[in-house]
Design an enzyme around this catalytic site. Structure first.
Site, short mmCIF file in Angstrom:
data_model
loop_
_atom_site.label_atom_id
_atom_site.label_comp_id
_atom_site.label_asym_id
_atom_site.label_seq_id
_atom_site.Cartn_x
_atom_site.Cartn_y
_atom_site.Cartn_z
CG ASP A 31 -1.98 1.00 1.09
OD1 ASP A 31 -1.96 1.72 0.43
OD2 ASP A 31 -2.62 1.41 2.31
CG ASP A 40 -3.32 4.05 -3.58
OD1 ASP A 40 -4.11 3.04 -3.38
OD2 ASP A 40 -3.17 5.02 -2.46
CD GLU A 41 -5.51 -0.64 -1.38
OE1 GLU A 41 -5.40 -1.31 -0.63
OE2 GLU A 41 -6.72 0.10 -1.51
#
Lengths: 384, 390
Positions: B9, B104-105
């Protein structure tokens, strides 16, 4: 209006004209069939403003008159009635009473005056030909029209009434079907130059109209039909039936240009063997996939047919082939090949080829009468 | 055999990218999001800004009140997506089983990679180090036997954290965490659990499953399994998307046809680029349109051949758009391509148009340029004014 007719005649009539009825129209009357009783017959008319169809069925007419009825509902009722005589009567409020044995229905109709008139077709070019020949022309070409509504021009078949022949051409830009039949007796109404302008080089008839027409044409010899073409409309007329259609406006692509004038390789095969092998091979290709089959000639005089679908597997078929010229390796859309082979009556077909990326020409091998020709130009798929 | 799952993350992703691009912003509260005038919300806040109580999804106006000294920046989605691709590329170096959850993860299943790169912890450290040295960004990683635990773990020590949950310590790890940490537990379920006297995950685990089932139905059983740290959902690399689409809601409703069609072109271009990136092409094009009054409609058309080109997608979307009767302003537009097939289309050659793959080659070149230099490097002239669409 009060008429009596056979249930079967009326049912088939409503079904036939009902196919041109527009499915979802904003105008309720366009989902109706016009019934018109006069002089010993009942006329059934339907239109969606593009195609209009008019057929007559035998009837005993007690009181002449006219009314419109919803095509789908009346078709459904007639379809499930026993075969017997049907009595139709209409009151002054356009309520139709339909009676057959012990079944009785009242259906709200609409006034006949509100039904759109089919266009009159005058002037232009006309010719009379055998229904069976026209039927064959349509069958040999209409499958190749484009289904892409964004290319309206190609959703119809170019139809040329020439001196002594009638020609139909259809293409979706991947393949091209050109069929020609002898048709002597062309008539040109000279004074109607306005109606005639541009008609000599051909008009584009919507494939829909042609398919509906083909359904009612007989395959038997001897039955004739008249074709009448003007700048905006085409009219097909025969005993008890007429179909009128708007034409598609625009310039049909220059198809002559893409017909190969020569070839380097030539394959001759049995039509049914090839078709059966392609059909089997195609079963491995998922729907909506690329439908690609690869054809390769072998040293042993065979044609290898392979189809591959990543997730499903692979098909390999072999059939006998007579080859002229060098070895062949080329890929085609299998559906396009099957479309043509399944309407070909000739025992053998010939495929003329140049390179793997050049168009091939498929033709039936048959003795051809004067003025008769058929060819199918097929663009290959890239072999990656 | 126990699996080893990583959840990676990125820390304050958008804000961190902005701080990287403008070093003078380092150490300052940076808030990325829509403007106050546009009734925008915060998309991301740097850790410095979070100390002021700013968090994502908060109205920007509120964030401004909480953190008046904050540096407020507009969202640069193209830049973030480009960095996201670089992050995913690093992750794919360690396993092909990468399931991006958002920009973003991502989850990684590194079970099969351990013999190559070491255990889960070693892989996590290697990923963090590469993201730091290559992208000048930080990521937090959770290492655990399944997705649920890995995601929980990555969140515990942000930023730049690494939390490993070995299979034999799952129960201890979960015991004291609040029930709200359980996947699928929102405020409503939390209240129900509280009424049962269950405040920690350990208490849920100790509660007989029959009681949970009685109160929560099938969801109760699922919670019980999660509370025991059980989760067998596989990591699914997103290669099998059914459709690829993109939609945008305007800051202000738009009525101007030319502007709307320009947005459609931008959407078509983005969808086409994503199709190519995923190596698929699609045959059905769907237009989505939402009017100012929230009436929403979709219109679709199928092509005869699949495509991954904006030049094909846009005219269809535009025609569908033009066929819609518009009497109100438009709030949202979207373009989706479905009916996907992998690979490039097996090309059916055209009788009238000579074989020409220049458009495909051009698109691929543009893709490569953008990958390297950012989306702004090549633009369609019509889209040079991009401010209407973000």
């Amino acid at each position: 209006m009060k008429v009596y007719c056979r249930r079967k005649d009326l049912y088939e009539g409503v079904q036939t004209v009902g196919r041109v009825v527009s499915g979802r129209s904003t105008l309720p009357i366009l989902s109706h069939v016009l019934l018109q009783a006069a002089e010993g017959h009942l006329r059934l008319v339907a239109t969606d403003f593009e195609v209009g169809m008019d057929i007559a069925i035998p009837a005993t007419v007690d009181v002449e008159g006219a009314v419109t009825v919803p095509a789908r509902i009346v078709g459904d009722i007639l379809g499930s009635l026993p075969d017997s005589e049907v009595a139709l009567s209409v009151d002054e409020n356009n309520v139709v009473e339909l009676q057959c044995l012990r079944s009785e229905y009242t259906i709200r109709g609409l006034p006949a005056q509100e039904f759109p008139k089919l266009p009159e077709v005058q002037g232009g070019r006309s010719v009379e030909i055998e229904q069976a020949l026209l039927r064959q022309l349509i069958n040999e070409t209409s499958f190749a029209v484009s289904t892409d509504e964004t290319r309206a021009l190609l959703t119809g078949a170019l139809t040329v009434l020439g001196d002594g022949f009638i020609k139909m051409v259809a293409t979706d830009t991947h393949r091209l079907a050109v069929s020609s039949m002898p048709a002597p007796g062309l008539q040109v109404v000279a004074e109607a130059d306005e109606a005639e302008a541009g008609v000599d080089s051909g008009v584009i008839i919507p494939a829909r109209a042609l398919r509906e027409l083909a359904r009612v044409l007989t395959a038997e010899a001897g039955e004739k039909l008249q074709i009448h073409i003007t700048r905006n409309q085409v009219l097909f007329r025969m005993e008890g039936m007429s179909l009128v259609s708007r034409l598609i406006d625009g310039q049909f692509p220059n198809f002559e240009r893409v017909i190969p004038k020569e070839y380097q390789k030539r394959l001759v095969m049995n039509t049914q063997e090839l078709l059966a092998a392609l059909r089997r091979a195609s079963s491995i290709l998922p729907r909506d996939s690329a439908n690609r089959v690869v054809l390769r000639t072998t040293e042993e005089g065979l044609l290898d047919i392979t189809a591959e679908a990543g997730e499903v597997g692979r098909a390999h078929e072999q059939i006998e082939v007579t080859r002229e010229g060098e070895a062949v390796e080329i890929a085609f859309n299998v559906r396009y090949m099957m479309d043509m082979l399944s309407i070909t009556e000739a025992e053998s077909v010939v495929i003329e080829l140049t390179g793997a990326l050049n168009p091939g020409v498929v033709k039936p091998v048959s003795e051809e009468a004067e003025g008769r020709s058929y060819l199918y130009v097929l663009m290959p798929m890239a072999i990656q | 055999m126990a699996r080893t799952i990583l959840h990676v993350d990125m820390d304050a992703f958008y804000a961190a990218i902005e701080q990287r691009e403008r070093p003078e912003l380092r150490g300052k509260p940076v808030i990325v999001g829509g403007s106050v005038e546009d009734r925008g919300v915060v998309s991301a806040a740097s850790y410095e800004a979070r100390r002021f109580g700013v968090h994502s999804a908060q109205p920007t106006a509120q964030a401004r009140r909480l953190c008046p000294e904050g540096v407020f920046l507009p969202v640069r989605p193209h830049l973030y997506r480009q960095v996201s691709r670089q992050v995913m590329a690093i992750l794919r170096h360690y396993t092909p089983l990468v399931e991006p959850l958002s920009i973003d993860e991502a989850f990684l299943d590194v079970t099969g990679s351990r013999s190559l790169f070491g255990d889960g912890e070693a892989i996590a450290r290697a990923i963090q180090a590469r993201i730091r040295s290559e992208l000048q960004l930080t990521a937090s990683v959770g290492v655990a036997p399944n997705k649920f635990l890995a995601k929980l773990a990555s969140d515990l020590r942000k930023p730049n954290g690494l939390v490993v949950v070995p299979p034999d310590q799952v129960a201890a790890f979960l015991r004291d965490l609040p029930v709200s940490r359980l996947w699928g537990v929102g405020p409503a379920t939390e209240r129900q659990l509280t009424r049962l006297g269950l405040r920690t995950i350990g208490e849920v685990a100790a509660c007989p499953v029959a009681v949970l089932r009685l109160r929560l139905g099938a969801a109760g059983e699922a919670l019980h399994r999660l509370a025991h740290g059980e989760d067998d959902r596989p990591v699914e690399p997103d290669t099998e998307a059914k459709s690829i689409g993109r939609e945008t809601t305007f800051a202000e409703d738009i009525g101007n046809t030319a502007t709307l069609e320009r947005v459609l072109l931008a959407l078509a271009e983005e969808v086409a680029a994503r199709l190519r990136r995923k190596g698929v092409c699609g045959r059905t094009i769907t237009l989505k349109l939402r009017f100012a009054d929230f009436t929403t409609l979709t219109r679709a058309r199928s092509l005869s051949e699949p495509t991954a080109l904006a030049e094909t997608i846009y005219p269809v979307a535009r025609d569908l758009f033009r066929a819609v009767e518009r009497d109100r302003k438009v709030r949202l537009l979207g373009v989706t391509v479905s009916n996907l097939t992998p690979g490039r289309p097996a090309r059916q050659l055209n009788l009238f148009v000579p074989l020409d793959d220049r458009r495909e080659r051009l698109a691929e070149t543009v893709d490569a340029l953008r990958e390297r230099f950012g989306d702004a490097i090549v633009q369609r002239a019509r889209l040079l004014r991009r401010d209407h669409f973000r």
